[in-house]
Design an enzyme around this catalytic site. Sequence first.
Site, PDB file in Angstrom:
ATOM      1  N   ARG A  15      56.509 -88.716  58.993  1.00 51.96           N
ATOM      2  CA  ARG A  15      56.548 -88.258  60.376  1.00 51.96           C
ATOM      3  C   ARG A  15      55.792 -86.953  60.600  1.00 51.96           C
ATOM      4  O   ARG A  15      55.431 -86.640  61.725  1.00 51.96           O
ATOM      5  CB  ARG A  15      57.997 -88.100  60.828  1.00 51.96           C
ATOM      6  CG  ARG A  15      58.643 -89.419  61.240  1.00 51.96           C
ATOM      7  CD  ARG A  15      60.000 -89.185  61.843  1.00 51.96           C
ATOM      8  NE  ARG A  15      61.002 -88.876  60.842  1.00 51.96           N
ATOM      9  CZ  ARG A  15      62.176 -88.311  61.115  1.00 51.96           C
ATOM     10  NH1 ARG A  15      62.480 -87.975  62.342  1.00 51.96           N
ATOM     11  NH2 ARG A  15      63.042 -88.083  60.150  1.00 51.96           N
ATOM     12  N   GLU A 154      76.126 -93.266  55.139  1.00 51.01           N
ATOM     13  CA  GLU A 154      74.853 -93.096  55.825  1.00 51.01           C
ATOM     14  C   GLU A 154      74.908 -93.754  57.204  1.00 51.01           C
ATOM     15  O   GLU A 154      75.591 -94.765  57.409  1.00 51.01           O
ATOM     16  CB  GLU A 154      73.719 -93.709  54.996  1.00 51.01           C
ATOM     17  CG  GLU A 154      73.483 -93.040  53.659  1.00 51.01           C
ATOM     18  CD  GLU A 154      73.022 -91.600  53.787  1.00 51.01           C
ATOM     19  OE1 GLU A 154      72.385 -91.267  54.800  1.00 51.01           O
ATOM     20  OE2 GLU A 154      73.316 -90.809  52.873  1.00 51.01           O
ATOM     21  N   ARG A 331      38.481 -55.471  54.204  1.00 50.70           N
ATOM     22  CA  ARG A 331      38.466 -56.676  53.379  1.00 50.70           C
ATOM     23  C   ARG A 331      39.092 -56.413  52.008  1.00 50.70           C
ATOM     24  O   ARG A 331      39.350 -55.268  51.635  1.00 50.70           O
ATOM     25  CB  ARG A 331      37.033 -57.188  53.257  1.00 50.70           C
ATOM     26  CG  ARG A 331      36.498 -57.750  54.579  1.00 50.70           C
ATOM     27  CD  ARG A 331      35.008 -58.014  54.535  1.00 50.70           C
ATOM     28  NE  ARG A 331      34.636 -58.918  53.459  1.00 50.70           N
ATOM     29  CZ  ARG A 331      33.372 -59.201  53.130  1.00 50.70           C
ATOM     30  NH1 ARG A 331      32.372 -58.633  53.805  1.00 50.70           N
ATOM     31  NH2 ARG A 331      33.116 -60.034  52.153  1.00 50.70           N
ATOM     32  N   ASN A 384      24.515 -53.564  49.851  1.00 51.46           N
ATOM     33  CA  ASN A 384      25.055 -53.815  48.509  1.00 51.46           C
ATOM     34  C   ASN A 384      24.555 -55.107  47.867  1.00 51.46           C
ATOM     35  O   ASN A 384      24.803 -55.339  46.687  1.00 51.46           O
ATOM     36  CB  ASN A 384      26.580 -53.856  48.576  1.00 51.46           C
ATOM     37  CG  ASN A 384      27.100 -54.919  49.528  1.00 51.46           C
ATOM     38  OD1 ASN A 384      26.533 -55.143  50.594  1.00 51.46           O
ATOM     39  ND2 ASN A 384      28.183 -55.571  49.152  1.00 51.46           N
TER      40      ASN A 384
END
Length: 457
Positions: A15, A154, A331, A384
Amino acid sequence: MYKCSLILAAGQGKRIKSDLPKVLHKVAGKEMVNHVIDTMRKASIEDINVIIGKGAELVKEKTASRNISYSLQEEQLGTGHAVKCAIDFLKGKKGVVGVFAGDAPLIKSETVEKLFDLHVSGNNAATLLTSIVEDPTGYGRVVRNGDDVLKIVEHKDCNEEELKINEMNAAIYCFDIESLLNSLEKLSNDNNQGEYYLTDVIGILKEEGKKVGAIEIDYEETIGVNSRVQLAEAEEILRQRINLKHMENGVTIIDPRSTYIGDDVEIGKDTIIYPGNVIEGNTKIGEGVTLYPNSRIVNSIILNNVEIQSSVIIDSKIGESTTVGPFAYIRPESVIGDNARIGDFVEIKKSTIGNNTKVSHLTYIGDAKVGENCNFGCGTVVVNYDGKDKHTTVIGNNSFIGCNTNLVSPVKVEDNTYIAAGSTIVNDVKEGELAVARAKQRNIEGWVSKRKLTDKK
């Protein structure tokens, strides 16, 4: 008394309509099965076995850091069959085993402790958790004779009288291990579903004259997740719990409904959190911090008296009394010092920034080590990456970097240096030097009039 737990986590969950195993869907930023495992740990249950099936390797991967064992249920033939698959884990042990669902992340550690304690003190063969609900449709019913639990039926196997019962089985249990193992040998799949129900163990134990206890708890703790709607419901409940805990500990959350805080986040007192903030992972926030609206902070350390505005901080550390944002991006693997300033549209990546350094706006610093008391002008870029490899730039203390400077890594700028605006630095700058790296300005007299650029058309 030896205690252990089984966590049922073998189902795919039709589901929920996902390729991801159901128990790996996240609530409050953490996989549901990991919520249950962590709840066991808080309740001092150390020996945990997770029963896996669909997506077994992925479940192992996502729970690998939890120090648990696994049992494999190759076919999903019911909850009783799932526990049967853990017989090797239980064999030879004496004590108590709890059985929990990996898709029910809202159970509280104090409830787990109460379940085990009452099971032992009551000398029960089994103890189950139950809830009273207005509409028990779909749930197993608890059939009693007064306080005595007779059996669990059940929903699909209920007769007319049993369907009227509104006490439902929460599918959370404690068992005496030896009694459980003996009952599992007698378990049958003679029912409407052709499955082995763990609930039938209760009937088997009662037939043997053994004692079965029950504890009624708040229905909210028992909620299992079988759909995206239920996932959202569990998210809302857990988020409310988390926010309430922080507010009770001295944190001001201006609008809890629009504030998202992960289950493992730690926050110090007198911190103020404005709407729209998302705080995730193992983030630790100090005291007196102000989080203005709309920031995301993940697995980071924020020390005392920091101010953050509309920024993203991931896997990094921010020092005391530093300000960040608006619209800054810190970061991973970055460390910002105390009393620093990281301003608007600044990106820091895998770099250290010293105390009292100011990076006020429109700047990128990557793979760099920056000293204390530095000032970066607008538009500075640490270059860099050479197209193949990343390189490091080192900037000493008390350095002044002029606007629109390019620092082409690897390069070293020593203490007490100045770099003129508009420079592209490719060589080291020694202490006390002024570096100027730009073409000499030329002013050409009469250039505009010769080209008649001011003539009206």
